[in-house]
Design a protein around this motif. Structure first.
Motif, PDB file in Angstrom:
ATOM      1  N   PHE A 385       0.939  -1.110   0.026  1.00 24.14           N
ATOM      2  CA  PHE A 385       0.305  -0.212   0.092  1.00 24.14           C
ATOM      3  C   PHE A 385       1.005   1.198  -0.032  1.00 24.14           C
ATOM      4  O   PHE A 385       2.123   1.101   0.577  1.00 24.14           O
ATOM      5  CB  PHE A 385      -1.002   0.126   1.285  1.00 24.14           C
ATOM      6  CG  PHE A 385      -0.309   0.056   2.464  1.00 24.14           C
ATOM      7  CD1 PHE A 385       0.130   1.210   3.206  1.00 24.14           C
ATOM      8  CD2 PHE A 385      -0.156  -1.438   3.018  1.00 24.14           C
ATOM      9  CE1 PHE A 385       0.622   1.101   4.438  1.00 24.14           C
ATOM     10  CE2 PHE A 385       0.701  -1.156   4.343  1.00 24.14           C
ATOM     11  CZ  PHE A 385       0.836  -0.088   5.050  1.00 24.14           C
ATOM     12  N   VAL A 386       0.262   2.362  -0.414  1.00 21.53           N
ATOM     13  CA  VAL A 386       1.060   3.447  -0.704  1.00 21.53           C
ATOM     14  C   VAL A 386       0.579   4.494   0.310  1.00 21.53           C
ATOM     15  O   VAL A 386      -0.755   4.935   0.048  1.00 21.53           O
ATOM     16  CB  VAL A 386       1.175   4.100  -2.264  1.00 21.53           C
ATOM     17  CG1 VAL A 386       2.096   5.237  -2.426  1.00 21.53           C
ATOM     18  CG2 VAL A 386       1.705   2.913  -3.165  1.00 21.53           C
ATOM     19  N   ARG A 387       1.318   5.408   0.896  1.00 22.60           N
ATOM     20  CA  ARG A 387       0.911   6.502   1.537  1.00 22.60           C
ATOM     21  C   ARG A 387       2.109   7.497   1.887  1.00 22.60           C
ATOM     22  O   ARG A 387       3.130   6.935   2.132  1.00 22.60           O
ATOM     23  CB  ARG A 387       0.289   5.745   3.107  1.00 22.60           C
ATOM     24  CG  ARG A 387      -0.215   6.842   4.157  1.00 22.60           C
ATOM     25  CD  ARG A 387      -0.378   6.332   5.249  1.00 22.60           C
ATOM     26  NE  ARG A 387      -1.616   5.218   5.237  1.00 22.60           N
ATOM     27  CZ  ARG A 387      -1.713   4.313   6.189  1.00 22.60           C
ATOM     28  NH1 ARG A 387      -1.033   4.402   7.373  1.00 22.60           N
ATOM     29  NH2 ARG A 387      -2.869   3.518   5.852  1.00 22.60           N
ATOM     30  N   ASP A 388       1.720   8.517   1.808  1.00 19.70           N
ATOM     31  CA  ASP A 388       2.808   9.736   1.777  1.00 19.70           C
ATOM     32  C   ASP A 388       3.842   9.521   1.324  1.00 19.70           C
ATOM     33  O   ASP A 388       4.847   9.739   1.881  1.00 19.70           O
ATOM     34  CB  ASP A 388       2.998   9.913   3.512  1.00 19.70           C
ATOM     35  CG  ASP A 388       1.764  10.339   4.344  1.00 19.70           C
ATOM     36  OD1 ASP A 388       1.084  10.981   3.803  1.00 19.70           O
ATOM     37  OD2 ASP A 388       1.675   9.844   5.584  1.00 19.70           O
ATOM     38  N   GLY A 389       3.775   8.934  -0.031  1.00 19.79           N
ATOM     39  CA  GLY A 389       4.846   9.069  -0.895  1.00 19.79           C
ATOM     40  C   GLY A 389       5.822   7.543  -0.583  1.00 19.79           C
ATOM     41  O   GLY A 389       6.881   7.583  -0.987  1.00 19.79           O
ATOM     42  N   LYS A 390       5.260   6.889   0.198  1.00 20.29           N
ATOM     43  CA  LYS A 390       5.798   5.745   0.681  1.00 20.29           C
ATOM     44  C   LYS A 390       5.370   4.367   0.389  1.00 20.29           C
ATOM     45  O   LYS A 390       3.964   4.346   0.521  1.00 20.29           O
ATOM     46  CB  LYS A 390       6.395   5.829   2.024  1.00 20.29           C
ATOM     47  CG  LYS A 390       7.258   6.722   2.443  1.00 20.29           C
ATOM     48  CD  LYS A 390       7.724   6.926   4.008  1.00 20.29           C
ATOM     49  CE  LYS A 390       8.513   7.942   4.390  1.00 20.29           C
ATOM     50  NZ  LYS A 390       8.834   7.887   5.924  1.00 20.29           N
ATOM     51  N   ILE A 391       6.015   3.365  -0.062  1.00 20.90           N
ATOM     52  CA  ILE A 391       5.367   2.077  -0.345  1.00 20.90           C
ATOM     53  C   ILE A 391       5.805   1.104   1.035  1.00 20.90           C
ATOM     54  O   ILE A 391       6.850   1.081   1.421  1.00 20.90           O
ATOM     55  CB  ILE A 391       5.950   1.516  -1.706  1.00 20.90           C
ATOM     56  CG1 ILE A 391       5.880   2.535  -2.686  1.00 20.90           C
ATOM     57  CG2 ILE A 391       5.460   0.019  -1.885  1.00 20.90           C
ATOM     58  CD1 ILE A 391       6.550   1.904  -3.943  1.00 20.90           C
ATOM     59  N   SER A 392       4.481   0.520   1.432  1.00 14.49           N
ATOM     60  CA  SER A 392       4.735  -0.318   2.388  1.00 14.49           C
ATOM     61  C   SER A 392       4.405  -1.924   2.255  1.00 14.49           C
ATOM     62  O   SER A 392       3.403  -1.781   1.538  1.00 14.49           O
ATOM     63  CB  SER A 392       3.847   0.185   3.964  1.00 14.49           C
ATOM     64  OG  SER A 392       4.349   1.660   3.981  1.00 14.49           O
ATOM     65  N   ASN A 393       4.917  -2.635   3.096  1.00 18.92           N
ATOM     66  CA  ASN A 393       4.719  -3.944   2.904  1.00 18.92           C
ATOM     67  C   ASN A 393       4.670  -4.549   4.485  1.00 18.92           C
ATOM     68  O   ASN A 393       5.366  -3.974   5.021  1.00 18.92           O
ATOM     69  CB  ASN A 393       5.662  -5.013   2.125  1.00 18.92           C
ATOM     70  CG  ASN A 393       5.525  -4.855   0.492  1.00 18.92           C
ATOM     71  OD1 ASN A 393       5.999  -5.871  -0.047  1.00 18.92           O
ATOM     72  ND2 ASN A 393       5.025  -3.861   0.084  1.00 18.92           N
TER      73      ASN A 393
END
Length: 484
Positions: A385-393
């Motif tokens: 998921f993408v949030r605030d210009g960051k991709i998270s796993n």
């Protein structure tokens, strides 16, 4: 009679044998197939004293080890049900079973080398069957029923009060000892605390455990009260294996037929050499003392467990009649037949070299087993998921602490750089000794750091001193990007 015919009658080893029956049957079985009960005479002598010392030492170890602990861990525990394994106080886990497998292979090669060099010395000196039979159950039998002649007389007589009393006492003691052996054996599996706890709760609270305990007690009683030497002769695969492994250079208990034949009764003052007689006075003491009922003078036999009882019996007779000891002794076939001294053969050297390599590799694996094993697995069906210009796993972690100390660890991404980790609870994760800790973390990267839709990353686990104690490679998912 020609030399060839004479050699055939002597089994190729200079001993007078019946070619129609030799090796066609075992010493504990009648021609009709009926069990022939063995009543061995109580052995005594130098080798018997040595064997008693070895046996009592091993028995002490067997009964003491379940109660020993190192750093609060059992010295030895092999709990298959709960997957708890301890060797020398060190915890082992299913993940370490490849090390134990290599250890088992190394042990097998050691047994092969040992058998090639020294025959069945293991059977007579170290085997649990022999130790319990000869150093525990047989000694009780001697204590209650007496030596060979008294036992044979008791066996032949009617079931009067003497026979009933002695047999009932012997069998009762056998049951008690079998019960003790079973309890100790279970302590190696579940620990002595659990066994004592089961005993205190009573059989009805632990019916399954109670039934299993009774079954094993019955098995031990059956083996040591009735089956006895048949285990070594009919059941044990090691006895069959020795026939493949031993050769003419193997050390075994042998009868020196060149010195002993022609055997004849002892006559005081007779010059046996001038009369063409050998040193064997045909007293049969080597036979009556044998726990498997064989005649060692017939040559190497499957039933012989190298217990040395015949050596002590023969040496005692030789000393009484003034002849040199060693008519029955540890020797190789080549030594007796051709006067060739013992040597370490090429086959032994080859096996020994393989064993050294295996032991060295096993030691390396044990030394580099690691303090902790870490895994980071993406939950099934999860994605990025993408949030605030960051991709998270999201990753589920599993930490296995293989040491005897509590560990406090932190997680960092080793490669690529510029990562950010969010913990579900705390960034300092505590893992108790010999325990597994599980949890969840989120790993985030700036969008420009992730170049592929599925990119490899390496996650490291560090102790509080900043030392890397384990690493794990997994993958990180991101949005699909066209590559030009």
């Amino acid at each position: 009679m020609s030399d060839i015919e004479d050699n055939e009658l002597r089994g190729g080893q200079g001993q007078v044998l019946d070619p129609e029956s030799y090796r066609d049957s075992i010493g504990t079985m009648e021609q009709s197939g009926k069990r022939k009960w063995v009543f061995p005479r109580k052995p005594k002598g130098k080798y018997t004293n040595y064997r008693n010392l070895v046996s009592y030492t091993l028995l002490l170890i067997y009964f003491a080890v379940p109660f020993l602990k190192i750093n609060g861990n059992p010295f030895f525990l092999f709990n298959v049900i709960d997957r708890e394994f301890y060797i020398a106080g060190q915890p082992f886990f299913p993940q370490d079973f490849f090390i134990l497998t290599l250890g088992a292979i190394a042990s097998l090669i050691f047994i092969i080398i040992f058998t090639i060099a020294f025959g069945r010395i293991f059977c007579g000196w170290i085997c649990p069957q022999t130790i319990f039979m000869e150093s525990v159950f047989r000694k009780i039998e001697y204590w209650i029923e007496g030596d060979r002649n008294k036992q044979m007389k008791l066996d032949r007589q009617e079931w009067n009060s003497e026979k009933i009393t002695k047999r009932a006492l012997k069998w009762s003691v056998y049951v008690i000892i079998s019960l003790i052996i079973t309890h100790i054996m279970f302590m190696y599996i579940v620990g002595y605390e659990e066994v004592l706890n089961i005993i205190s709760q009573g059989p009805f609270e632990n019916l399954t455990n109670f039934v299993v305990m009774i079954l094993f007690t019955g098995a031990f009683y059956f083996v040591f009260a009735w089956f006895r030497e048949q285990v070594c002769t009919l059941v044990c695969p090691y006895g069959r294996l020795q026939g493949v492994l031993i050769d003419k250079d193997t050390i075994n208990v042998f009868y020196d037929f060149k010195r002993g034949e022609n055997r004849s009764k002892w006559r005081k003052g007779e010059d046996r050499k001038a009369a063409g007689k050998g040193d064997c006075i045909d007293c049969h003491q080597c036979v009556v003392v044998c726990p498997t009922g064989i005649d060692i003078r017939d040559g190497q036999q499957l039933e012989c467990v190298n217990c040395t009882a015949c050596i002590d019996a023969c040496d005692e007779v030789m000393e009484k009649v003034g002849l040199p000891k060693g008519l029955v002794r540890y020797a190789s076939e080549n030594e007796i037949e051709n006067q060739i001294p013992y040597k370490f053969t090429g086959r032994m050297k080859g096996f020994a070299f393989v064993l050294i390599l295996l032991v060295g590799f096993l030691g390396f694996l044990l030394y580099n087993r690691g303090e902790m094993e870490a895994k980071f697995i993406k939950p099934a069906g999860s994605t990025f998921f993408v949030r605030d210009g960051k991709i998270s796993n999201t990753y589920n972690y599993t930490f296995l602490n293989k040491t005897n100390d509590k560990k406090i660890v932190t997680v960092k991404v080793i490669e690529p750089a510029h990562s950010e980790i969010t913990y579900s609870i705390s960034h300092k994760i505590t893992v108790d000794r010999d325990k597994i800790s599980k949890g969840t973390i989120n790993i985030s990267f700036p969008e420009n750091e992730i170049k592929l839709s599925k990119q490899n990353i390496t996650i490291g686990v560090y102790d509080m001193k900043g030392k890397l104690i384990d690493s794990y490679q997994t993958y990180f998912e991101g949005p699909f990007k066209l590559q030009f």
